[in-house]
Every structure is written in structure tokens, then in C-alpha cells.
Design a protein around this motif. Structure first.
Motif, PDB file in Angstrom:
ATOM      1  N   LEU A 152     -14.998   0.170   0.668  1.00 39.59           N
ATOM      2  CA  LEU A 152     -15.980   0.020   1.821  1.00 39.59           C
ATOM      3  C   LEU A 152     -17.283   0.419   1.449  1.00 39.59           C
ATOM      4  CD1 LEU A 152     -13.217   1.365   4.526  1.00 39.59           C
ATOM      5  CD2 LEU A 152     -14.049  -1.022   3.981  1.00 39.59           C
ATOM      6  N   ALA A 153     -17.276   1.368   0.599  1.00 36.50           N
ATOM      7  CA  ALA A 153     -18.783   1.818   0.288  1.00 36.50           C
ATOM      8  C   ALA A 153     -19.712   0.713  -0.433  1.00 36.50           C
ATOM      9  CB  ALA A 153     -18.640   2.996  -0.764  1.00 36.50           C
ATOM     10  N   VAL A 154     -18.915   0.019  -1.232  1.00 44.23           N
ATOM     11  CA  VAL A 154     -19.658  -1.197  -1.837  1.00 44.23           C
ATOM     12  C   VAL A 154     -20.129  -2.384  -0.840  1.00 44.23           C
ATOM     13  CG1 VAL A 154     -19.363  -3.426  -3.121  1.00 44.23           C
ATOM     14  CG2 VAL A 154     -18.575  -1.145  -3.890  1.00 44.23           C
ATOM     15  N   LEU A 155     -19.324  -2.344   0.298  1.00 42.76           N
ATOM     16  CA  LEU A 155     -19.667  -3.175   1.500  1.00 42.76           C
ATOM     17  C   LEU A 155     -20.772  -2.439   2.174  1.00 42.76           C
ATOM     18  CD1 LEU A 155     -19.328  -5.531   3.581  1.00 42.76           C
ATOM     19  CD2 LEU A 155     -17.576  -4.592   4.433  1.00 42.76           C
ATOM     20  N   LEU A 156     -20.612  -1.336   2.540  1.00 47.04           N
ATOM     21  CA  LEU A 156     -21.667  -0.324   3.105  1.00 47.04           C
ATOM     22  C   LEU A 156     -23.066  -0.515   2.392  1.00 47.04           C
ATOM     23  CD1 LEU A 156     -22.205   1.206   5.630  1.00 47.04           C
ATOM     24  CD2 LEU A 156     -21.404   3.356   4.372  1.00 47.04           C
ATOM     25  N   ILE A 157     -23.074  -0.238   1.135  1.00 45.16           N
ATOM     26  CA  ILE A 157     -24.383  -0.101   0.542  1.00 45.16           C
ATOM     27  C   ILE A 157     -24.960  -1.491   0.441  1.00 45.16           C
ATOM     28  CG2 ILE A 157     -23.372  -0.538  -1.769  1.00 45.16           C
ATOM     29  CD1 ILE A 157     -25.612   1.477  -2.768  1.00 45.16           C
ATOM     30  N   THR A 158     -24.345  -2.812   0.675  1.00 44.08           N
ATOM     31  CA  THR A 158     -24.626  -3.949   0.741  1.00 44.08           C
ATOM     32  C   THR A 158     -25.399  -4.230   1.735  1.00 44.08           C
ATOM     33  OG1 THR A 158     -22.932  -4.760  -0.846  1.00 44.08           O
ATOM     34  CG2 THR A 158     -24.036  -6.460   0.393  1.00 44.08           C
ATOM     35  N   VAL A 159     -24.763  -3.933   2.751  1.00 45.35           N
ATOM     36  CA  VAL A 159     -25.450  -4.213   4.182  1.00 45.35           C
ATOM     37  C   VAL A 159     -26.606  -3.055   4.546  1.00 45.35           C
ATOM     38  CG1 VAL A 159     -23.507  -5.228   5.154  1.00 45.35           C
ATOM     39  CG2 VAL A 159     -23.982  -2.762   5.788  1.00 45.35           C
ATOM     40  N   ILE A 160     -26.420  -2.021   3.864  1.00 44.27           N
ATOM     41  CA  ILE A 160     -27.455  -1.006   4.136  1.00 44.27           C
ATOM     42  C   ILE A 160     -29.064  -1.762   3.289  1.00 44.27           C
ATOM     43  CG2 ILE A 160     -28.337   1.467   3.394  1.00 44.27           C
ATOM     44  CD1 ILE A 160     -25.784   2.321   4.302  1.00 44.27           C
ATOM     45  N   ALA A 161     -28.563  -1.901   2.073  1.00 42.18           N
ATOM     46  CA  ALA A 161     -29.751  -2.499   1.099  1.00 42.18           C
ATOM     47  C   ALA A 161     -30.449  -3.620   1.800  1.00 42.18           C
ATOM     48  CB  ALA A 161     -29.172  -2.544  -0.322  1.00 42.18           C
ATOM     49  N   ARG A 162     -29.353  -4.483   2.424  1.00 39.01           N
ATOM     50  CA  ARG A 162     -30.115  -5.389   3.054  1.00 39.01           C
ATOM     51  C   ARG A 162     -30.969  -5.241   4.125  1.00 39.01           C
ATOM     52  NH1 ARG A 162     -26.115 -10.330   4.896  1.00 39.01           N
ATOM     53  NH2 ARG A 162     -25.393  -8.405   6.184  1.00 39.01           N
ATOM     54  N   ARG A 163     -30.795  -4.389   4.864  1.00 40.65           N
ATOM     55  CA  ARG A 163     -31.385  -3.810   5.991  1.00 40.65           C
ATOM     56  C   ARG A 163     -32.776  -3.196   5.591  1.00 40.65           C
ATOM     57  NH1 ARG A 163     -31.095  -3.917  11.927  1.00 40.65           N
ATOM     58  NH2 ARG A 163     -32.712  -2.443  12.606  1.00 40.65           N
ATOM     59  N   LEU A 164     -32.672  -2.265   4.447  1.00 42.97           N
ATOM     60  CA  LEU A 164     -33.694  -1.345   3.956  1.00 42.97           C
ATOM     61  C   LEU A 164     -34.878  -2.491   3.191  1.00 42.97           C
ATOM     62  CD1 LEU A 164     -34.519   1.340   3.346  1.00 42.97           C
ATOM     63  CD2 LEU A 164     -33.268   1.223   1.244  1.00 42.97           C
ATOM     64  N   PHE A 165     -34.248  -3.193   2.496  1.00 46.64           N
ATOM     65  CA  PHE A 165     -35.198  -4.309   2.067  1.00 46.64           C
ATOM     66  C   PHE A 165     -35.398  -5.598   2.740  1.00 46.64           C
ATOM     67  CE2 PHE A 165     -33.387  -1.725  -1.381  1.00 46.64           C
ATOM     68  CZ  PHE A 165     -34.621  -1.159  -2.034  1.00 46.64           C
ATOM     69  N   ARG A 166     -35.971  -5.479   3.821  1.00 49.43           N
ATOM     70  CA  ARG A 166     -36.594  -6.377   4.701  1.00 49.43           C
ATOM     71  C   ARG A 166     -35.689  -7.691   5.058  1.00 49.43           C
ATOM     72  NH1 ARG A 166     -42.490  -7.034   2.813  1.00 49.43           N
ATOM     73  NH2 ARG A 166     -42.856  -7.783   5.016  1.00 49.43           N
ATOM     74  N   GLY A 167     -34.187  -7.432   5.069  1.00 41.78           N
ATOM     75  CA  GLY A 167     -33.364  -8.420   5.334  1.00 41.78           C
ATOM     76  C   GLY A 167     -32.826  -9.247   4.221  1.00 41.78           C
ATOM     77  N   SER A 168     -33.165  -8.872   2.952  1.00 45.00           N
ATOM     78  CA  SER A 168     -32.767  -9.697   2.026  1.00 45.00           C
ATOM     79  C   SER A 168     -31.506  -9.568   1.524  1.00 45.00           C
ATOM     80  CB  SER A 168     -33.774  -9.184   0.624  1.00 45.00           C
ATOM     81  OG  SER A 168     -33.148 -10.240  -0.694  1.00 45.00           O
ATOM     82  N   THR A 169     -30.646 -10.728   1.772  1.00 48.84           N
ATOM     83  CA  THR A 169     -29.208 -10.684   1.285  1.00 48.84           C
ATOM     84  C   THR A 169     -28.963 -10.322  -0.090  1.00 48.84           C
ATOM     85  OG1 THR A 169     -28.622 -11.859   3.324  1.00 48.84           O
ATOM     86  CG2 THR A 169     -26.992 -11.930   1.257  1.00 48.84           C
ATOM     87  N   LEU A 170     -29.953 -11.186  -0.716  1.00 45.65           N
ATOM     88  CA  LEU A 170     -29.749 -11.129  -2.523  1.00 45.65           C
ATOM     89  C   LEU A 170     -29.853  -9.762  -2.957  1.00 45.65           C
ATOM     90  CD1 LEU A 170     -29.722 -12.510  -5.184  1.00 45.65           C
ATOM     91  CD2 LEU A 170     -32.297 -12.686  -4.955  1.00 45.65           C
ATOM     92  N   ILE A 171     -31.115  -9.105  -2.518  1.00 48.14           N
ATOM     93  CA  ILE A 171     -31.287  -7.737  -2.841  1.00 48.14           C
ATOM     94  C   ILE A 171     -30.168  -6.908  -2.199  1.00 48.14           C
ATOM     95  CG2 ILE A 171     -32.745  -5.901  -2.674  1.00 48.14           C
ATOM     96  CD1 ILE A 171     -33.860  -7.996  -4.312  1.00 48.14           C
ATOM     97  N   GLY A 172     -29.744  -7.060  -1.359  1.00 46.91           N
ATOM     98  CA  GLY A 172     -28.524  -6.280  -0.696  1.00 46.91           C
ATOM     99  C   GLY A 172     -26.923  -6.582  -1.724  1.00 46.91           C
ATOM    100  N   VAL A 173     -26.999  -7.824  -1.861  1.00 44.75           N
ATOM    101  CA  VAL A 173     -25.874  -7.910  -2.940  1.00 44.75           C
ATOM    102  C   VAL A 173     -26.034  -7.413  -4.516  1.00 44.75           C
ATOM    103  CG1 VAL A 173     -24.606  -9.812  -4.152  1.00 44.75           C
ATOM    104  CG2 VAL A 173     -24.981 -10.297  -1.701  1.00 44.75           C
ATOM    105  N   ILE A 174     -27.238  -7.382  -5.023  1.00 44.54           N
ATOM    106  CA  ILE A 174     -27.517  -6.788  -6.171  1.00 44.54           C
ATOM    107  C   ILE A 174     -27.198  -5.227  -6.112  1.00 44.54           C
ATOM    108  CG2 ILE A 174     -29.252  -5.888  -7.680  1.00 44.54           C
ATOM    109  CD1 ILE A 174     -30.573  -8.684  -7.186  1.00 44.54           C
ATOM    110  N   ALA A 175     -27.420  -4.668  -5.054  1.00 45.82           N
ATOM    111  CA  ALA A 175     -27.146  -3.144  -4.771  1.00 45.82           C
ATOM    112  C   ALA A 175     -25.796  -3.037  -4.876  1.00 45.82           C
ATOM    113  CB  ALA A 175     -27.617  -2.501  -3.516  1.00 45.82           C
ATOM    114  N   GLY A 176     -25.100  -3.886  -4.319  1.00 44.38           N
ATOM    115  CA  GLY A 176     -23.509  -3.839  -4.055  1.00 44.38           C
ATOM    116  C   GLY A 176     -22.858  -3.885  -5.392  1.00 44.38           C
ATOM    117  N   PHE A 177     -23.482  -5.029  -6.067  1.00 38.25           N
ATOM    118  CA  PHE A 177     -22.859  -5.455  -7.325  1.00 38.25           C
ATOM    119  C   PHE A 177     -22.932  -4.393  -8.377  1.00 38.25           C
ATOM    120  CE2 PHE A 177     -23.537  -7.143 -11.552  1.00 38.25           C
ATOM    121  CZ  PHE A 177     -22.323  -7.918 -11.810  1.00 38.25           C
ATOM    122  N   LEU A 178     -24.291  -3.540  -8.384  1.00 37.34           N
ATOM    123  CA  LEU A 178     -24.230  -2.417  -9.267  1.00 37.34           C
ATOM    124  C   LEU A 178     -23.292  -1.172  -8.859  1.00 37.34           C
ATOM    125  CD1 LEU A 178     -28.250  -2.210  -9.070  1.00 37.34           C
ATOM    126  CD2 LEU A 178     -26.928  -2.891 -11.076  1.00 37.34           C
TER     127      LEU A 178
END
Length: 557
Positions: free
Chosen positions: A166-192
Motif C-alpha cells: 500500500l505504501a507503493v500505491l500511496l507514494i505513487t499518488v502522492i508524487a503525482r499530486r506533488l509533481f503537478r499531476g504527472s502520472t509518469l513521475i508518480g509511477v517512477i516514484a512508486g517504481f523506485l
């Protein structure tokens, strides 16, 4: 190619819906080279791929789900191996089981581990055990025991694994919100976070720190949402007041309805109910909220922006965050209050122990609880028992001394296909990801000082709350695996730098190609390193010589 061609890619990768402003958190592009070609074929193809609302929605949800499924595979695969209590599982799994049975942590006989591993689990005593961490993390572990039974090692660890997933999913959606709605950047954060070894190990071992990480990350997300909520409410309040009186609002409003602050207080209270170190997040972000309120009021043109935030809104923010955290903490101890066998449960009932004077009215249960908390606090700050895998917190960011959770050496006589083998579980991060994230964090400190970017400040606040307080306890016995509490912010720091390197789809072609190439090479190498280190994160049996290949630093032994 036309600058307008990859419009959807621009929206998805950088700006995102509802945020078309420029805040400086982008690669520098002076536009002096306006005649040069821009974007790449990959950008154009990506723009075509996301050219319909349906495809955008599929990517919006599909990307985070995909990286979460990857995390699930890496955390659940052969989770029951080894069928043996490893490292601090000897405390927390057994504590969790007695919480289920007795309502409080209870004592065990001296030979309990071997018998528990063999399936003889109902050997606990009725006496309360002296534990120094709050119960919530152990109750989370107990959920797996309740479903799968105490004799199933998969059941010992499944709750911790789910928290990590769940933390991976959470950081993905947080990063998307943080980086101006970018799903790609959010997915990279979750992937890492999904492929990093430290996060994998801490999700595959039934100890408490993964739960601190998750609840603190929930609080971080709530603080992020409160920032936008507060600014909108502040602007609306000022517009209404100034419409009737241009001089109104010199102190600014007192905003009581900030639901995301309540959510943050609850989340940080839950983190503190796992381990006391969760309090650092509550304190750190409590101060952060006041500073952010000051800056928001200054931007809005409020005359007394500092005193208004500190003296008018500050006490309200305190009341929104702290009481709910305190109530949450006490609720975690319900079993101790509701039973009669908890450690120190009747301390105040013993002759000479009860408080006298002005505090004599305090119920004995609360007096006993206070005494317990004071004793546990003293134990926590004074622990100095030498341990072969203790790690000075000044070395944590460089991953000098990872924690060996489990090691079993075997020979050809007992199952090894070669002369000697190793079965190891080491809370060792992917070195490429970890060291790059540390470098990124130091770079963000410089970037915050130079550009004052709020996104950078928020990331660094999470890192500071989880890490800096431990520097005060450099002489205490502490371990590298504590870093899981702030690892998400290291991943966000690395993601921020990756976003800068990627740039924008309308950058000049050579610059964009270079950014994509660098990021692609880095992520590919990171994946290969994770594959290489996988056996050391999961306890797989490997030849001893192959285990030695993973010892990149002498201190990793």
C-alpha cells in the motif's frame, strides 16, 4: 515538429490538469534557441497514445496499479521463507500473538523461539511482558496471525507486506499530486520504492518500522492536500471580506475547518502508536504548517501575516492536529487499560507508589500508565547495549552498515548444491537507487536555498522529520533499518531530480533526448542491480562465493 503536437504529453508529464502555472521546478530552458526542433518522436508517440479521454483515464489508474502489482509480487513471493523467526520477529510476532489471546503482550518461556517455529505456539504465560513500544504495530501483525494462524510463517509477515504494498500505491499518488499531476513521475516514484531492497526487506519481515513509514506517509499526503485547501479557503475569505471593506483582513482568518489537518493528526498519531519516533513527524509537520500558513498569508497581502499565522491560526492548527493524535495513541493501548495483566498495570495500587498532593485525584490506571511510559522512555533513550549490526545515524544516508536480519550457512552435507551456501536476509537498499537518492537529497537542499521551491521544502521536511532527530542519539544502539521511516522522502527526492533531468516534452530535441536517455539508463541499471541483489533480500540459498560478490563495502559483512 510543432510545439503543440505533444500537448497531452505535456499535460500528463509536467503540468497536469488544473495546474498550468510555472513554479520554477523545471529544467532551465531560456528559449534563446526558438528555431531549434523541439520534442522527440517518443513524445509525439506518447501524445498519440494518450489522445483520448479513455486512454488518459486508463493510464491515470493503470500506471499506479501496475507498479503496485509489481510491489505485491516482490513482497509476497515466497514470503513464508524462512519458516523461522528472524531478527526482531522474536519479539513482535510473539507479542502480536499474545495480544490476540490475552489483550496485552505476555511473557514466554526461555526456549519459546524453537518451539514457536515448530508450531508449538500456545506456550505463552499469563503475566504481562515489559515492552517498550506501543501496541498498534503488533496489532497489525496480529491481523495476519488471526487469519492464517500463528503456526504459518506467511501469516506472521502478510500484514507487514500489505502495508509495504500500500505504501507503493500511496507514494505513487502522492508524487503525482506533488509533481503537478504527472502520472509518469508518480509511477517512477512508486517504481523506485517497489524495487528497492530495503523497502522489500522491511515489507517481508514482521517488525514495526514499515508501519511507521506508512502512517507517516499518509500524514505527509494529508499535509500536501491541506496546503491547497488552506490557500483556497484563505483566498475565498479575503475576497469576501475585502468586497465589503478594502482594509479588512489585516490579521487574516481563523480557519477551523481544515479536514486534512485532522487527517494528518490522525495519521501521525497512528505512527506514534507504532513507535514513539512517529512523534517526530507530528512535531515537524506541526511547525511546517505554521510556516506554510505564514507564507500563504504574506502572498495574500495580509498585513500581519506572521503574527496572524502564529498567534491566531497557530493555536487552531495545534487543536486540529494534536488532540486527535493523543486520543489515537491512548486508543492503541485499549487492551492494557481493559485487562488486569498488563505490565505495571497496578503499579499505582502498590503501597507508596500512588501520587499525592494536587495530583492525587488522577485515576490509578492513568498513574500506572504514566509510570510505564516514563520507564519505557528512559529505556529507549539510554539503550547502549553493543550489537554487531548497530549503525551510527550519521552513516545512514550512505548505507555503511546494513542490518543482517537472517543468515544461515550450509554445506553440501545439509542441502547446499556446492561446497558452501548462504541464506541471507539483509536490509540493504539497492545501492544505485539509495546512493543516487542521497545525492539527490543534498542537491535539493541547495535547490531549496536558491529557488525556495515549496515542493522541495515539503520533501525535505519529510526527510528531516524522519532522520534528523536520530542524530541526537548517535551514542544509542540504533540500526540502519530505522531508515525505512524516511525512505519514501529519499525516493521523492530522487524522483524530483529525475523530473528535472527529463525536462519537458517541448524542450529542444537534443536536450530532451539526453534527459530521456539518462533516465532510461539509470532505471535500467537500477532494475539489473535489484535482480542481482534479490537473493540477499529474500533468504534464497545461493553459493557462498555469489554472496561475497554482493559485499561491495567491507562493512556490509
Amino acid at each position: 515538429m510543432s510545439v503543440d503536437a505533444p500537448k497531452i504529453a505535456i499535460d500528463d508529464i509536467i503540468d497536469g490538469p488544473g495546474d498550468d502555472g510555472h513554479d520554477g521546478f523545471e529544467a532551465d530552458d531560456s528559449r534563446d534557441d526558438v528555431d531549434e526542433p523541439r520534442g522527440t518522436r517518443l513524445d509525439a508517440w506518447w501524445g498519440r497514445m494518450l489522445s483520448t479521454p479513455l486512454r488518459l483515464r486508463l493510464w491515470y489508474w493503470g500506471g499506479p496499479i501496475a507498479v503496485t502489482l509489481l510491489a505485491a509480487v516482490l513482497r509476497l513471493w515466497n514470503l513464508g521463507n524462512p519458516h523461522s523467526l528472524v531478527f526482531d520477529e522474536t519479539f513482535y510476532v510473539k507479542d502480536a500473538y499474545t495480544l490476540l489471546r490475552n489483550g496485552v503482550e505476555s511473557t514466554w518461556p526461555d526456549d519459546a523461539d524453537a518451539r514457536f517455529n515448530a508450531g508449538d505456539t500456545d506456550i505463552y504465560n499469563s503475566d504481562g511482558s515489559y515492552v517498550v513500544h506501543p501496541p498498534l504495530g503488533k496489532w497489525i501483525i496480529a491481523l495476519g496471525l488471526a487469519v492464517f494462524g500463528a503456526g504459518d510463517s506467511f501469516g506472521w509477515r502478510i500484514s507487514t507486506a500489505i502495508v509495504g504494498i500500500l505504501a507503493v500505491l500511496l507514494i505513487t499518488v502522492i508524487a503525482r499530486r506533488l509533481f503537478r499531476g504527472s502520472t509518469l513521475i508518480g509511477v517512477i516514484a512508486g517504481f523506485l520504492l517497489a524495487i528497492d531492497g530495503h523497502a522489500i526487506v522491511m515489507s517481508r519481515v514482521a517488525i514495526l518500522d514499515n508501519s511507521i513509514m506508512f502512517f507517516a506517509l499518509l500524514g505527509f499526503g494529508a499535509i500536501l492536500l491541506d496546503r491547497d485547501w488552506n490557500e483556497r479557503r484563505l483566498t475565498l475569505w479575503l475576497d469576501r471580506r475585502r468586497a465589503s471593506d478594502p482594509d479588512a483582513g489585516s490579521w487574516g482568518p481563523a480557519l477551523w475547518w481544515r479536514p486534512w489537518l485532522l487527517a494528518a493528526g490522525l495519521a501521525f498519531g497512528l505512527a506514534s502508536s507504532v513507535k514513539w519516533s512517529g512523534l517526530y513527524f507530528l512535531a515537524g509537520f506541526g511547525l511546517y504548517v505554521i510556516v506554510v500558513d505564514m507564507l500563504a498569508r504574506r502572498r495574500a497581502g495580509i498585513t500581519f501575516w506572521a503574527t496572524g499565522a502564529l498567534l491566531k491560526q497557530g493555536p487552531i492548527s495545534f487543536l486540529l492536529m494534536v488532540p486527535i493524535a493523543v486520543v489515537t495513541y491512548f486508543a492503541a493501548w485499549t487492551g492494557w487499560f481493559a485487562t488486569a495483566t498488563g505490565y505495571y498495570r497496578h503499579w499505582a495500587d502498590e503501597a507508596g507508589n500512588a501520587w499525592t498532593g494536587a495530583l492525587a485525584w488522577v485515576p490509578h490506571s492513568l498513574q500506572s500508565f504514566w509510570h510505564y511510559e516514563a520507564a519505557a522512555y528512559q529505556w529507549n533513550i539510554s539503550l547502549a547495549t553493543p550489537h554487531p549490526y548497530q549503525a551510527n545515524p550519521f552513516t545512514w544516508l550512505f548505507m555503511i552498515r546494513p542490518t543482517s536480519m537472517y543468515y544461515l550457512g550450509t554445506t553440501s552435507e545439509n542441502g547446499c548444491p556446492v561446497d558452501s551456501c548462504s541464506d541471507a536476509i539483509t536490509s540493504l537498499g539497492n545501492p544505485i537507487i539509495w546512493w543516487a537518492a542521497t545525492a539527490a537529497a543534498f542537491y535539493l537542499v541547495y535547490r531549496l536555498a536558491r529557488y525556495r521551491e515549496w515542493r522541495v521544502g515539503l520533501i525535505l521536511m519529510g526527510l528531516a522529520a524522519g532522520y534528523l532527530p536520530w542524530l541526537l542519539y548517535a551514542n544509542r544502539t540504533v540500526f540502519q533499518f530505522y531508515t525505512i521511516a524516511f525512505e519514501p522522502y529519499l525516493m521523492l527526492a530522487l524522483t524530483a531530480v529525475i523530473a528535472l533531468i527529463l525536462g519537458q516534452p517541448d524542450d529542444v530535441t537534443w536536450r530532451r533526448q539526453r534527459g530521456i536517455g539518462v533516465v532510461a539508463v539509470f532505471l535500467t541499471v537500477a532494475v539489473l542491480v535489484s535482480v542481482f541483489f534479490w537473493p540477499l533480500w529474500t533468504g534464497e540459498r545461493i553459493p557462498f562465493w555469489y554472496w561475497q560478490l554482493h559485499i561491495w563495502l567491507p562493512s556490509w559483512r
